[in-house]
Write a protein that holds these residues in place. Structure first.
Motif, mmCIF file in Angstrom:
data_model
loop_
_atom_site.group_PDB
_atom_site.id
_atom_site.type_symbol
_atom_site.label_atom_id
_atom_site.label_comp_id
_atom_site.label_asym_id
_atom_site.label_seq_id
_atom_site.Cartn_x
_atom_site.Cartn_y
_atom_site.Cartn_z
ATOM 1 N N TYR A 104 0.847 -1.194 0.000
ATOM 2 C CA TYR A 104 0.000 0.000 0.000
ATOM 3 C C TYR A 104 0.883 1.244 0.000
ATOM 4 O O TYR A 104 1.713 1.412 0.894
ATOM 5 C CB TYR A 104 -0.910 0.022 1.234
ATOM 6 N N GLY A 105 0.668 2.112 -1.010
ATOM 7 C CA GLY A 105 1.380 3.381 -1.040
ATOM 8 C C GLY A 105 2.387 3.480 -2.160
ATOM 9 O O GLY A 105 2.617 2.539 -2.933
ATOM 10 N N THR A 106 3.019 4.641 -2.231
ATOM 11 C CA THR A 106 4.072 4.938 -3.191
ATOM 12 C C THR A 106 5.061 5.872 -2.514
ATOM 13 O O THR A 106 4.668 6.913 -1.994
ATOM 14 C CB THR A 106 3.506 5.640 -4.445
ATOM 15 N N GLY A 107 6.315 5.507 -2.496
ATOM 16 C CA GLY A 107 7.320 6.336 -1.811
ATOM 17 C C GLY A 107 7.333 6.061 -0.319
ATOM 18 O O GLY A 107 8.333 5.622 0.235
ATOM 19 N N PHE A 144 -2.455 9.682 3.872
ATOM 20 C CA PHE A 144 -3.055 9.037 2.707
ATOM 21 C C PHE A 144 -1.964 8.374 1.884
ATOM 22 O O PHE A 144 -0.973 9.021 1.536
ATOM 23 C CB PHE A 144 -3.812 10.067 1.869
ATOM 24 N N TYR A 145 -2.145 7.100 1.591
ATOM 25 C CA TYR A 145 -1.190 6.353 0.781
ATOM 26 C C TYR A 145 -1.777 6.139 -0.613
ATOM 27 O O TYR A 145 -2.889 5.637 -0.738
ATOM 28 C CB TYR A 145 -0.907 5.000 1.421
ATOM 29 N N VAL A 146 -1.050 6.537 -1.634
ATOM 30 C CA VAL A 146 -1.550 6.483 -3.011
ATOM 31 C C VAL A 146 -0.956 5.273 -3.725
ATOM 32 O O VAL A 146 0.264 5.111 -3.785
ATOM 33 C CB VAL A 146 -1.187 7.766 -3.779
ATOM 34 N N GLY A 147 -1.813 4.444 -4.281
ATOM 35 C CA GLY A 147 -1.354 3.296 -5.045
ATOM 36 C C GLY A 147 -1.008 3.669 -6.474
ATOM 37 O O GLY A 147 -1.697 4.486 -7.097
ATOM 38 N N THR A 148 0.061 3.096 -7.001
ATOM 39 C CA THR A 148 0.466 3.319 -8.392
ATOM 40 C C THR A 148 1.075 2.042 -8.955
ATOM 41 O O THR A 148 1.199 1.032 -8.247
ATOM 42 C CB THR A 148 1.507 4.454 -8.513
#
Length: 230
Positions: free
Chosen positions: A64-67, A103-107
């Protein structure tokens, strides 16, 4: 009390001056080898960086997440997504536990799809040497997950995209598909894809559809949360 002869004092002084004091070197810690099923939960609250090794021949586990990744994400898969190692070769990974993010952004990166997560129930971790370029999204991705968030999000739409429904012109309802809306807005093309930055907004009272750049958008008669491109 008799005094020491000067020549003895000189010898003692010379001995102390020339004798090296041995200082023990700090112990060397080998990087810990983990499995592809290891999350970062066990390292929560520790001070990084923490040296780890992922074995060769890995496979996908949820991330989960990016970075910044949730600490219940699987470390080795996150490291593939970050561009630090590959499934086939594995290799060294250095993580730093963090308090996380709201907030964790998926990519999509390096063939690995991560998920978004809207809150911070745990904590997070970062990976040394991680890719900093925006992650990719697919053409079916809408902006509903960003509703109400006071920040912008930058992505790469993959080349070779196709049409998905969108509503509005310049300002689009947040259930519109981001990449198709970006073609309509003249930011990218279906063939080439490209980088887009999405900014959520409270939206308009209604939306007017138009035809632009070969893309048809629809009208919507009611208020709805929205997004724009910047």
């Amino acid at each position: 009390m008799s005094k020491r002869p000067r020549h003895i004092l000189a010898i003692l002084t010379l001995a102390f001056a020339t004798t090296a004091v041995a200082v023990a070197a700090p112990p060397a810690y080998a990087a810990q080898t983990i499995t592809w099923g290891t999350t970062a939960v066990a390292y929560r609250g520790q001070t990084g960086p923490i040296a780890l090794v992922c074995p060769a021949g890995g496979a996908y586990w949820n991330v989960y997440g990016t970075g910044t990744y949730t600490d219940d994400s699987y470390i080795c898969t996150a490291a593939v997504h970050a561009g630090v190692i590959t499934y086939a070769a594995g290799g060294p990974v250095s993580i730093t536990p963090t308090a996380g993010t709201a907030f964790y952004v998926g990519t999509i990166r390096y063939g690995v799809s991560t998920f978004s997560w809207p809150t911070n129930p745990n904590a997070g971790f970062t990976i040394a040497g991680a890719t900093t370029a925006p992650g990719e999204i697919d053409w079916a991705r809408s902006a509903t997950e960003f509703r109400g968030r006071n920040q912008s999000f930058t992505f790469v739409c993959q080349a070779g995209g196709g049409y998905y429904s969108i509503y509005g012109t310049d300002t689009y309802t947040d259930d519109s598909r981001i990449c198709t809306a970006a073609v309509h807005a003249g930011r990218i093309t279906y063939a080439g894809g490209g980088t887009v930055t999405v900014t959520p907004s409270s939206g308009l009272s209604s939306y007017t559809g138009t035809v632009r750049n070969g893309v048809t958008s629809y009208s919507w008669p009611s208020p709805a949360p929205a997004f724009t491109f910047s």
